[in-house]
Design a protein around this motif. Structure first.
Motif, PDB file in Angstrom:
ATOM      1  N   PRO B   8       0.829  -1.217   0.000  1.00 54.41           N
ATOM      2  CA  PRO B   8       0.000   0.000   0.000  1.00 54.41           C
ATOM      3  C   PRO B   8       0.863   1.268   0.000  1.00 54.41           C
ATOM      4  N   LYS B   9       0.277   2.360  -0.498  1.00 57.45           N
ATOM      5  CA  LYS B   9       1.009   3.619  -0.618  1.00 57.45           C
ATOM      6  C   LYS B   9       1.438   4.147   0.761  1.00 57.45           C
ATOM      7  N   SER B  10       0.652   3.864   1.791  1.00 60.23           N
ATOM      8  CA  SER B  10       0.934   4.385   3.123  1.00 60.23           C
ATOM      9  C   SER B  10       2.066   3.641   3.838  1.00 60.23           C
ATOM     10  N   LEU B  11       2.706   2.704   3.136  1.00 61.36           N
ATOM     11  CA  LEU B  11       3.840   1.983   3.718  1.00 61.36           C
ATOM     12  C   LEU B  11       5.065   2.250   2.850  1.00 61.36           C
ATOM     13  N   LYS B  12       6.131   2.772   3.465  1.00 59.02           N
ATOM     14  CA  LYS B  12       7.335   3.083   2.686  1.00 59.02           C
ATOM     15  C   LYS B  12       7.975   1.804   2.143  1.00 59.02           C
ATOM     16  N   ASN B  13       8.665   1.947   1.026  1.00 54.91           N
ATOM     17  CA  ASN B  13       9.322   0.791   0.415  1.00 54.91           C
ATOM     18  C   ASN B  13      10.677   0.539   1.088  1.00 54.91           C
ATOM     19  N   CYS B  19      11.339  -9.655  13.425  1.00 57.25           N
ATOM     20  CA  CYS B  19      11.839 -11.020  13.245  1.00 57.25           C
ATOM     21  C   CYS B  19      11.031 -11.737  12.156  1.00 57.25           C
ATOM     22  N   PRO B  20      11.584 -12.786  11.556  1.00 56.74           N
ATOM     23  CA  PRO B  20      10.832 -13.543  10.545  1.00 56.74           C
ATOM     24  C   PRO B  20       9.491 -14.040  11.100  1.00 56.74           C
ATOM     25  N   GLY B  21       8.427 -13.794  10.354  1.00 51.72           N
ATOM     26  CA  GLY B  21       7.110 -14.304  10.744  1.00 51.72           C
ATOM     27  C   GLY B  21       6.375 -13.464  11.769  1.00 51.72           C
ATOM     28  N   CYS B  22       6.941 -12.349  12.208  1.00 51.69           N
ATOM     29  CA  CYS B  22       6.328 -11.520  13.257  1.00 51.69           C
ATOM     30  C   CYS B  22       5.048 -10.831  12.780  1.00 51.69           C
ATOM     31  N   GLY B  23       4.016 -10.888  13.613  1.00 55.42           N
ATOM     32  CA  GLY B  23       2.716 -10.310  13.253  1.00 55.42           C
ATOM     33  C   GLY B  23       2.709  -8.801  13.061  1.00 55.42           C
ATOM     34  N   HIS B  24       3.675  -8.085  13.630  1.00 53.55           N
ATOM     35  CA  HIS B  24       3.676  -6.620  13.490  1.00 53.55           C
ATOM     36  C   HIS B  24       3.613  -6.185  12.021  1.00 53.55           C
ATOM     37  N   GLY B  25       4.332  -6.894  11.147  1.00 53.97           N
ATOM     38  CA  GLY B  25       4.367  -6.512   9.728  1.00 53.97           C
ATOM     39  C   GLY B  25       2.985  -6.622   9.083  1.00 53.97           C
ATOM     40  N   ILE B  26       2.266  -7.687   9.426  1.00 47.14           N
ATOM     41  CA  ILE B  26       0.918  -7.879   8.871  1.00 47.14           C
ATOM     42  C   ILE B  26       0.010  -6.746   9.350  1.00 47.14           C
ATOM     43  N   VAL B  27       0.110  -6.394  10.638  1.00 52.27           N
ATOM     44  CA  VAL B  27      -0.738  -5.318  11.177  1.00 52.27           C
ATOM     45  C   VAL B  27      -0.384  -3.980  10.511  1.00 52.27           C
ATOM     46  N   HIS B  28       0.908  -3.718  10.296  1.00 52.80           N
ATOM     47  CA  HIS B  28       1.316  -2.489   9.593  1.00 52.80           C
ATOM     48  C   HIS B  28       0.656  -2.417   8.220  1.00 52.80           C
ATOM     49  N   ARG B  29       0.724  -3.542   7.487  1.00 54.15           N
ATOM     50  CA  ARG B  29       0.170  -3.539   6.125  1.00 54.15           C
ATOM     51  C   ARG B  29      -1.334  -3.269   6.151  1.00 54.15           C
ATOM     52  N   ILE B  30      -2.050  -3.893   7.089  1.00 52.29           N
ATOM     53  CA  ILE B  30      -3.504  -3.708   7.179  1.00 52.29           C
ATOM     54  C   ILE B  30      -3.830  -2.246   7.477  1.00 52.29           C
ATOM     55  N   ILE B  31      -3.110  -1.647   8.429  1.00 53.10           N
ATOM     56  CA  ILE B  31      -3.354  -0.238   8.768  1.00 53.10           C
ATOM     57  C   ILE B  31      -3.131   0.634   7.531  1.00 53.10           C
TER      58      ILE B  31
END
Ligand SMILES: Cc1ncc(C[n+]2csc(CCOP(=O)(O)OP(=O)(O)O)c2C)c(N)n1
Ligand code: SF4
Ligand code: SF4
Ligand code: SF4
Lengths: 73, 245
Positions: B8-13, B19-31
């Motif tokens: 998404p545009k709201s997430l910088k490239n 850590c590998p598999g950490c849920g924080h990344g999924i939550v960032h993407r959803i937000i």
């Protein structure tokens, strides 16, 4: 090929969540390591991918993109 | 072939430090997807926590400020009251929101501040090496509960949604999870509803996201996802806890 995915092999951390959740079991780990030392995710069964996007949804590192052939459903 | 799903545009490239598999990344993407869909990127100000998500300001592609440990709801209150036209949300872990920051959380909800909180509950202090958090399950082994959390010594896991639901200022509280695609879709719906609640001026909302911390829990990513499904969400039932919209 009606759909495909593109994996950013250097960003992939080899967590395996995309592999676990692909309903067509078409993703596997690479044999080689990337620069960070991980085996990355590779779409091996290229003709089986439906572009469903479940791998994209599960990837915590946002390193998957999905593509579809327009017109084919 | 046409591109379907991508960052998404709201997430910088940029690469995430999790850590590998950490849920924080999924939550960032959803937000980031919700912010894009609501077209509020230009007017968003987020408040990052102290915890593994401390670098959130490097990842989100909108304004993000940092607050001392546990204080995001107080900082967000100040930002929202002085800039009522901005969209303001906090991103907090369980240690941040329910241990050191419990007072700030309760009072922000009780005042009915028109802010949104995304609370990532991973049942331990991830950043500092996996110590017990207020949300650690009974029997769960952590660095500071090596024989499992014992209610006689360490009390019971805090159910923050239920606790806040008795306050009149709480408007929308829901507990969701990210352990499979179906629940990820539900999480997206819940976060969008919470954000809309603020946009409509209706008041305080919090979405508690049950998430995995493979490294803190000494598990592989797949084992941690399985533990969320088979153990974690049995203690923390998913669903809407309060909805006065
Ligand atoms: C005032 C203060 N006290 C303690 C700490 C140490 N500390 C850093 S992160 C953290 C807890 C993080 O856990 P949590 O909020 O659950 O987030 P997670 O890392 O699990 O995402 C603590 C106690 C600190 N940085 N500042
Ligand atoms: S898009 Fe669907 S079918 Fe294709 S690799 Fe991803 S999960 Fe598998
Ligand atoms: S989910 Fe993402 S990070 Fe994990 S193995 Fe697949 S592509 Fe790599
Ligand atoms: S310690 Fe846990 S919460 Fe922190 S980045 Fe690693 S897996 Fe994620």
């Amino acid at each position: 090929m009606k759909a495909t995915i593109r994996v950013n092999s250097e960003r992939c951390k080899g967590c395996g969540l995309c592999i676990e959740f692909c309903p067509r079991q078409c993703i596997f780990f690479s044999k080689q390591f990337n620069k960070s030392g991980y085996h990355w995710a590779v779409l091996e069964k290229e003709n089986d991918c439906t572009g469903c996007g479940l791998c994209f949804m599960m990837c915590p590192d946002i390193c998957i993109e999905t593509y579809k052939n327009k017109g084919i459903r | 072939m046409g591109k379907m799903l991508s960052r998404p545009k709201s997430l910088k490239n940029v690469a995430l430090s999790y850590c590998p598999g950490c849920g924080h990344g999924i939550v960032h993407r959803i937000i980031a997807e919700c912010i894009d869909e609501l077209s509020i990127r230009e007017k968003t100000i987020a408040v990052a926590p102290v915890g593994c998500a401390v670098f959130a300001y490097d990842y989100f592609n909108f304004d993000v400020t940092e607050a001392p440990h546990g204080r995001p709801p107080a900082v967000a209150t100040g930002i929202k009251r002085t800039n009522p036209d901005k969209f303001v949300f906090t991103y907090q872990g369980d240690g941040d929101i329910a241990a050191i920051g419990m007072a700030e959380t309760m009072h922000a909800a009780n005042r009915g501040e028109n802010i949104s909180i995304i609370f990532v509950n991973n049942a331990n202090y991830g950043m500092t090496g996996g110590q017990m958090a207020p949300t650690t399950l009974i029997g769960q082994v952590t660095d500071t509960t090596p024989f499992g959390r014992n209610s006689k010594k360490e009390g019971y896991p805090i159910k923050l949604c239920e606790l806040l639901s008795v306050l009149e200022g709480s408007i929308y509280l829901e507990r969701v999870s990210i352990h499979n695609p179906k629940n990820i879709i539900n999480t997206r719906k819940a976060i969008k509803k919470a954000f809309q609640c603020q946009i409509d001026g209706k008041g305080f909302s919090m979405i508690e996201v049950i998430s995995n911390c493979p490294v803190g829990w000494s598990m592989s990513p797949l084992e941690s996802i399985k533990w969320v499904k088979e153990v974690f969400i049995k203690s923390f039932p998913l669903g809407v806890v309060c909805d006065k919209r």
